[in-house]
Enzyme design. Structure first.
Site, PDB file in Angstrom:
ATOM      1  CE  LYS A  86       0.860   4.700   8.590  1.00  0.00           C
ATOM      2  NZ  LYS A  86      -0.262   3.891   8.849  1.00  0.00           N
ATOM      3  CE1 TYR A 123      -3.746   2.453   0.664  1.00  0.00           C
ATOM      4  CE2 TYR A 123      -2.462   3.224   2.535  1.00  0.00           C
ATOM      5  CZ  TYR A 123      -3.524   3.371   1.659  1.00  0.00           C
ATOM      6  OH  TYR A 123      -4.380   4.455   1.804  1.00  0.00           O
ATOM      7  CG  ASP A 129       5.669   3.698   1.212  1.00  0.00           C
ATOM      8  OD1 ASP A 129       5.899   4.287   2.284  1.00  0.00           O
ATOM      9  OD2 ASP A 129       4.550   3.669   0.666  1.00  0.00           O
TER      10      ASP A 129
HETATM   11  N1  PMP Z   1       2.652   4.012   2.478  1.00  0.00           N
HETATM   12  C1  PMP Z   1       2.539   3.052   3.409  1.00  0.00           C
HETATM   13  C2  PMP Z   1       3.532   1.926   3.419  1.00  0.00           C
HETATM   14  C3  PMP Z   1       1.515   3.103   4.350  1.00  0.00           C
HETATM   15  O1  PMP Z   1       1.392   2.114   5.253  1.00  0.00           O
HETATM   16  C4  PMP Z   1       0.612   4.187   4.319  1.00  0.00           C
HETATM   17  C5  PMP Z   1      -0.524   4.311   5.320  1.00  0.00           C
HETATM   18  N2  PMP Z   1      -0.840   3.227   6.044  1.00  0.00           N
HETATM   19  C6  PMP Z   1       0.779   5.161   3.330  1.00  0.00           C
HETATM   20  C7  PMP Z   1       1.818   5.053   2.436  1.00  0.00           C
HETATM   21  C8  PMP Z   1      -0.151   6.341   3.247  1.00  0.00           C
HETATM   22  O2  PMP Z   1       0.049   7.181   4.313  1.00  0.00           O
HETATM   23  P1  PMP Z   1      -1.101   8.187   4.811  1.00  0.00           P
HETATM   24  O3  PMP Z   1      -2.202   7.344   5.353  1.00  0.00           O
HETATM   25  O4  PMP Z   1      -0.420   9.018   5.842  1.00  0.00           O
HETATM   26  O5  PMP Z   1      -1.518   8.990   3.622  1.00  0.00           O
END
Ligand code: PMP
Length: 442
Positions: free
Chosen positions: A272, A142, A244
């Site tokens: 995060k 994701y 990511d």
């Molecule tokens: N990349 C990863 C690996 C994630 O786990 C997430 C959110 N869980 C995102 C991008 C997107 O981040 P956000 O919810 O802060 O937009």
């Protein structure tokens, strides 16, 4: 059953003004979730007076636990002097210098507010740098909710095509269909599949983006040699390697997954755990790429980027994590591994087949007879519906975990918390055993 009558009333009321009663589809559920009014350390408190030991941790960010004094104080002090200058301030530099020291690929950095946003900056930069269009992404990973990446995250198998060369599948109504042509979807942890796509399409591929530890589908570590192989192929063919690290960043150590696994990408995204619950994300990258942003050939902008609250929160969080040579991580790994091992031992004692997979600060629990889950397709063989029911029952015992199986640890969790958790899990599994639905050991 816990009394949740006030939460229930708020839930009914919220659906009358808020679409679906929630502000993120990730929180949408047919079941009512408690309404919280306070959080401290490893605990959440709901409006009905119930307390929960929390392994959701805001979906990962709260690495120091809830409401940690040093972070809250720093933010409070900083925002007394202003919130948003639309101009530079010194905290921005202090944080950037810290990130340069900590993150292997961070020659230069830029900030945004969410993970979804900063992933877009990484992709645009990779395209500008290479002059190519296509992005390789992996099934089950994701990278945010925007059109060009909300593809093949958890696709239904009847649409997903063969395992070795999956079809890109959009996840939301309203996504532009053109984005499907820009993406090549592959199974993760399969160097052969990656190698054969690179040999056929290397001239078209701008970037490969991945979660270096797959945290959005089970918790899957890269198999030995996989990341090394991907790194080498990317370097050989001029493909930008993007990690990511929105989940893994500052969760697996001060150097994040790239430090933990010893592979340096060209670009990486963070969010995060970087700011313990305050909205901030970061793009870190090698100088020759990031210079395209510095020189303004590549646009990256945002009204709220590097606002005072975000910079103060991130600086204070990282300063806490850095204390005594990053001693917090010894605690996180030790405590997490203890919980993983004891869950395993408990399942063994009760004759249940479970799979606990991951590393101390983040791991995944599943009901399955498989010995390992290595990619999205094998994850689908775990009993997800039963697991969801288990998390609902566990909530009744005062332990809050994610229905998708992930568990996050914080430095606020204690050995007593682990004991409390195991008693709650045992009570729940004993009840589930009476229904004969838990997979028995082979
Ligand atoms: N990349 C990863 C690996 C994630 O786990 C997430 C959110 N869980 C995102 C991008 C997107 O981040 P956000 O919810 O802060 O937009």
């Amino acid at each position: 059953m816990k009394d949740r009558s006030r939460s229930q009333a708020l839930w009914e009321r919220s659906k009358r003004s808020l679409a679906g009663g929630v502000s993120s589809n990730v929180r949408a559920s047919a079941q009512m979730s408690p309404f919280f009014e306070r959080a401290e350390g490893s605990r959440l408190f709901d409006v009905d007076g119930n307390t929960y030991l929390d392994y959701v941790l805001g979906q990962g960010p709260m690495i120091l636990g809830h409401t940690p004094e040093p972070v809250i104080q720093s933010v409070q002090q900083a925002i007394q002097r202003g919130q948003l200058y639309a101009g530079q301030h010194e905290l921005e530099i202090l944080l950037s210098e810290k990130l340069q020291q900590l993150i292997p690929c961070a020659d230069l950095v830029r900030y945004s507010n969410s993970g979804s946003e900063i992933v877009q900056a990484a992709i645009r930069l990779a395209r500008a740098y290479t002059g190519r269009e296509k992005i390789v992404k992996f099934e089950g990973h994701y990278h945010g909710w925007f059109d060009n990446v909300l593809i093949s995250v958890h696709p239904p198998l009847n649409l997903a095509g063969p395992r070795d060369c999956p079809q890109p599948v959009a996840a939301s109504a309203g996504q532009a269909t053109s984005v499907l042509d820009e993406v090549i979807v592959l199974p993760w942890n399969d160097l052969e599949a990656f190698g054969s796509v690179v040999s056929e399409h290397s001239e078209e591929i701008a970037a490969v983006i991945m979660e270096p530890v797959m945290g959005n589908t089970s918790c899957i570590l890269p198999q030995s040699g996989y990341l090394e192989g991907v790194r080498e192929l990317c370097s050989q063919h001029g493909i930008v390697l993007i990690f990511d690290e929105i989940i893994t960043g500052f969760r697996l150590g001060l150097g994040s997954a790239q430090g933990y696994l010893g592979i340096t990408p060209d670009l990486a995204t963070f969010g995060k755990a970087m700011a313990n619950g305050f909205p901030v994300s970061c793009l870190a990258g090698k100088r020759d790429l990031m210079e395209l942003i510095a020189s303004q050939q590549v646009n990256h902008a945002g009204t709220y980027n590097s606002n005072v609250m975000a910079m103060a929160a991130a600086f204070a969080t990282l300063s806490e994590l850095e204390r005594n040579n990053g001693e917090a991580y010894n605690r996180l790994f030790t405590l997490g591994e203890q919980l993983m091992n004891r869950l395993d031992a408990l399942a063994h004692k009760l004759g249940i087949s479970i799979l606990v997979q991951g590393v101390g600060p983040m791991f995944h629990l599943a009901f399955t007879r498989q010995e390992a889950v290595l990619d999205y397709r094998s994850y689908l063989e775990c009993d997800q519906e039963l697991y969801r029911q288990f998390t609902e029952m566990l909530l009744e015992e005062g332990v809050r975990t994610l229905a998708r199986g992930m568990w996050y640890l914080s430095t606020a969790h204690t050995l007593e918390d682990i004991e409390f958790t195991l008693r709650a899990v045992e009570a729940t599994w004993v009840r589930l055993l009476e229904t004969n639905r838990l997979p028995a050991q082979k």
